[in-house]
Design a protein around this motif. Sequence first.
Motif, PDB file in Angstrom:
ATOM      1  N   VAL A 432      -7.479 -32.134 -53.262  1.00 33.64           N
ATOM      2  CA  VAL A 432      -6.824 -31.124 -54.094  1.00 33.64           C
ATOM      3  C   VAL A 432      -7.403 -31.147 -55.507  1.00 33.64           C
ATOM      4  N   TYR A 433      -7.677 -32.320 -56.041  1.00 34.58           N
ATOM      5  CA  TYR A 433      -8.331 -32.431 -57.351  1.00 34.58           C
ATOM      6  C   TYR A 433      -9.668 -31.683 -57.346  1.00 34.58           C
ATOM      7  N   ILE A 434     -10.455 -31.902 -56.307  1.00 34.91           N
ATOM      8  CA  ILE A 434     -11.783 -31.282 -56.243  1.00 34.91           C
ATOM      9  C   ILE A 434     -11.657 -29.761 -56.168  1.00 34.91           C
ATOM     10  N   ILE A 435     -10.701 -29.263 -55.397  1.00 35.45           N
ATOM     11  CA  ILE A 435     -10.520 -27.810 -55.291  1.00 35.45           C
ATOM     12  C   ILE A 435     -10.120 -27.210 -56.643  1.00 35.45           C
ATOM     13  N   LEU A 436      -9.198 -27.881 -57.352  1.00 37.27           N
ATOM     14  CA  LEU A 436      -8.791 -27.375 -58.670  1.00 37.27           C
ATOM     15  C   LEU A 436      -9.959 -27.413 -59.656  1.00 37.27           C
ATOM     16  N   MET A 437     -10.785 -28.463 -59.576  1.00 37.52           N
ATOM     17  CA  MET A 437     -11.961 -28.519 -60.430  1.00 37.52           C
ATOM     18  C   MET A 437     -12.923 -27.377 -60.097  1.00 37.52           C
ATOM     19  N   PHE A 438     -13.082 -27.102 -58.814  1.00 32.93           N
ATOM     20  CA  PHE A 438     -13.926 -25.997 -58.395  1.00 32.93           C
ATOM     21  C   PHE A 438     -13.400 -24.669 -58.934  1.00 32.93           C
ATOM     22  N   HIS A 439     -12.082 -24.517 -58.938  1.00 36.05           N
ATOM     23  CA  HIS A 439     -11.503 -23.294 -59.490  1.00 36.05           C
ATOM     24  C   HIS A 439     -11.846 -23.139 -60.968  1.00 36.05           C
ATOM     25  N   GLY A 440     -11.714 -24.222 -61.737  1.00 39.40           N
ATOM     26  CA  GLY A 440     -12.029 -24.143 -63.163  1.00 39.40           C
ATOM     27  C   GLY A 440     -13.478 -23.783 -63.410  1.00 39.40           C
ATOM     28  N   VAL A 441     -14.419 -24.402 -62.661  1.00 39.56           N
ATOM     29  CA  VAL A 441     -15.840 -24.085 -62.810  1.00 39.56           C
ATOM     30  C   VAL A 441     -16.100 -22.636 -62.408  1.00 39.56           C
ATOM     31  N   GLU A 442     -15.432 -22.188 -61.373  1.00 39.40           N
ATOM     32  CA  GLU A 442     -15.615 -20.806 -60.911  1.00 39.40           C
ATOM     33  C   GLU A 442     -15.148 -19.808 -61.976  1.00 39.40           C
ATOM     34  N   HIS A 443     -13.992 -20.065 -62.624  1.00 37.66           N
ATOM     35  CA  HIS A 443     -13.510 -19.170 -63.673  1.00 37.66           C
ATOM     36  C   HIS A 443     -14.526 -19.055 -64.803  1.00 37.66           C
ATOM     37  N   ALA A 444     -15.048 -20.182 -65.236  1.00 37.88           N
ATOM     38  CA  ALA A 444     -16.005 -20.173 -66.340  1.00 37.88           C
ATOM     39  C   ALA A 444     -17.308 -19.479 -65.946  1.00 37.88           C
ATOM     40  N   LEU A 445     -17.785 -19.738 -64.717  1.00 39.13           N
ATOM     41  CA  LEU A 445     -19.054 -19.155 -64.285  1.00 39.13           C
ATOM     42  C   LEU A 445     -18.955 -17.644 -64.162  1.00 39.13           C
TER      43      LEU A 445
END
Length: 586
Positions: A432-445
């Motif tokens: 779940v941590y990794i998915i949330l981190m992926f979401h944050g990177v996706e928003h910025a990208l």
Amino acid sequence: MAEGFNDDAEGAFFQPLSPPNELEPCPGPKDLQVVSLSSMEVDTELESPASKCSHALRARSSMPIVEFFRQNAQELRLNAETAQQCASRLAQELLFSTEDLYLLSDKESFMQLPLPMYVRRWLAEERHGRLCNPESLREAAEAAGDSSPPKRGRSSFSNMAESVPVEVTVQINSVTAINIKRILFDVDFTLMLDWQDPSVMGMTAKEIDQMTMTIFNPEVVIDNAVDNDQPISGGCNAPRPNRLVDGVCPDGQLKKTNRYRLSLTCNGLDLRAFPFDTQILPIRLKARNKSTLHGEEGPEAILVGPEGLYGDNKKHGLRRTGHTVKMLADRLADFKIQSLMGLRSELPDRWYEVRIIVERSPGHALRNVATPCLVILIFSFTIYAIPMSELGSRLENTATCLLAMMAFQGVVNEMLPPVSYETALGRYVTAVYIILMFHGVEHALFSTLTSKSDSVAPRDRPIDIFFGAVEFWDAQSDYLNKVEAVLVIAELVLILFIHVAYVLYLFWLRRRGKAKRLREAERPGVSLVDARGGFGTRNSARSSARVRTGTTSAATRSRSIGSGHTTPSGGAPTLLHSSRPKKGSG
């Protein structure tokens, strides 16, 4: 003796028990056999007539029928298994020793025994020369000049064998608590020991009680007890006969029973599958090195399970009852008792281990950790409803989800002791941590890729991490909006599939553990009892076998040699009762 354990990679979790830090050589099969008096080798050429007569008397001393059949196996054409079966049938008629057979006296009684015809004929013809007649033995001893009465109560094990098999049977009364953090558990169990001592055959219970200090008396300690390993008051530390016939012990079988309430260590906890884990709570039993008989060093006790030393199920043991779990023994909150496994060493020695196998009920961890984590994960997808240009709002909400996950990670750490590996629930929290981190990177990208605008000054634009190698989309383009929508839907479907597959995988691991224990139970020296009934192992499947004799009830026919725990049911008298002279009769 049956072939020992063969370790394999799949069964590594249930290894045969080995004594820790022990370098003593294991006794061989000859050392383990309780040798009867008739098997003692002497040099008859150098003996005096009195000693020769004494040897002849010893050759006809009373012994268990199964040993008698094994010694005469060549003449009787019996192997170890058929000898055990024949002795089992005679035990159902209360015939346990060669003295009991001799008391049948007439040929007609021998011809009625539930044995093959050639065995019956051999016994009828050889009964006077091979079987034990106590009266003639005493007369011959007096004629040989040895008028002293035979020493009774003095254990003959010290002259007969260096090791004595002691059968271990355990009844679990209750398991009240498992402290995972401290690696302890509290258990209440009853320990029952059974063994055979030929020196007490024909003695009354009072005589055996008076000879407590001179007969073999094994001592067993609980090796993994935390503080005190002593039984509670009210137990029996002195040997007592398991069964009396006409007021005497007919087969030399003795027993001891003690009850324990202890805190034991369970260092072998494996929490990799938490909260779908299955744990082993061990009761490690160790017999003391040597017993003493009036200050003399006695034989060493070796611990075997309810199947005995040579048997393969509980019918071949002395007590004829395997390990048991009481109906209300399960008093655990997060666990339930699944089965009970008894395990001796590959070569029997003074170690024996009883393993209480418990399964964790995952409901508590799923409700209090997994479900909130799943809610946070699903809630993180609502952030995609915020416009792509409002990067600050998206990252703020994602960071809030990450902080909430940190709180639940602390809850998981409180449940478990510090371990060097990751548990199943820990892997889920990390995912779940990794998915949330992926979401944050996706928003910025995605916010960066849609930042192209001619009306915006360069300093108001996000940093170009691609250094002009990638052409950004104009803020008016809807291409990346569609790409993000497809990505979100694919991610939701993938997460749903992974959740279902992961739960099914954990249940499969639990079923594989059960199948592994069933395979382990087929090995010599391992007994397995399902605490919830009907595991289907050899101990439960074979225990329903019946041997027909035609003279006793079905309940009596199901019992085997060497025990003397039971008496025949009402009906026709047994051969022994019909031929043994009653006390006080003329």
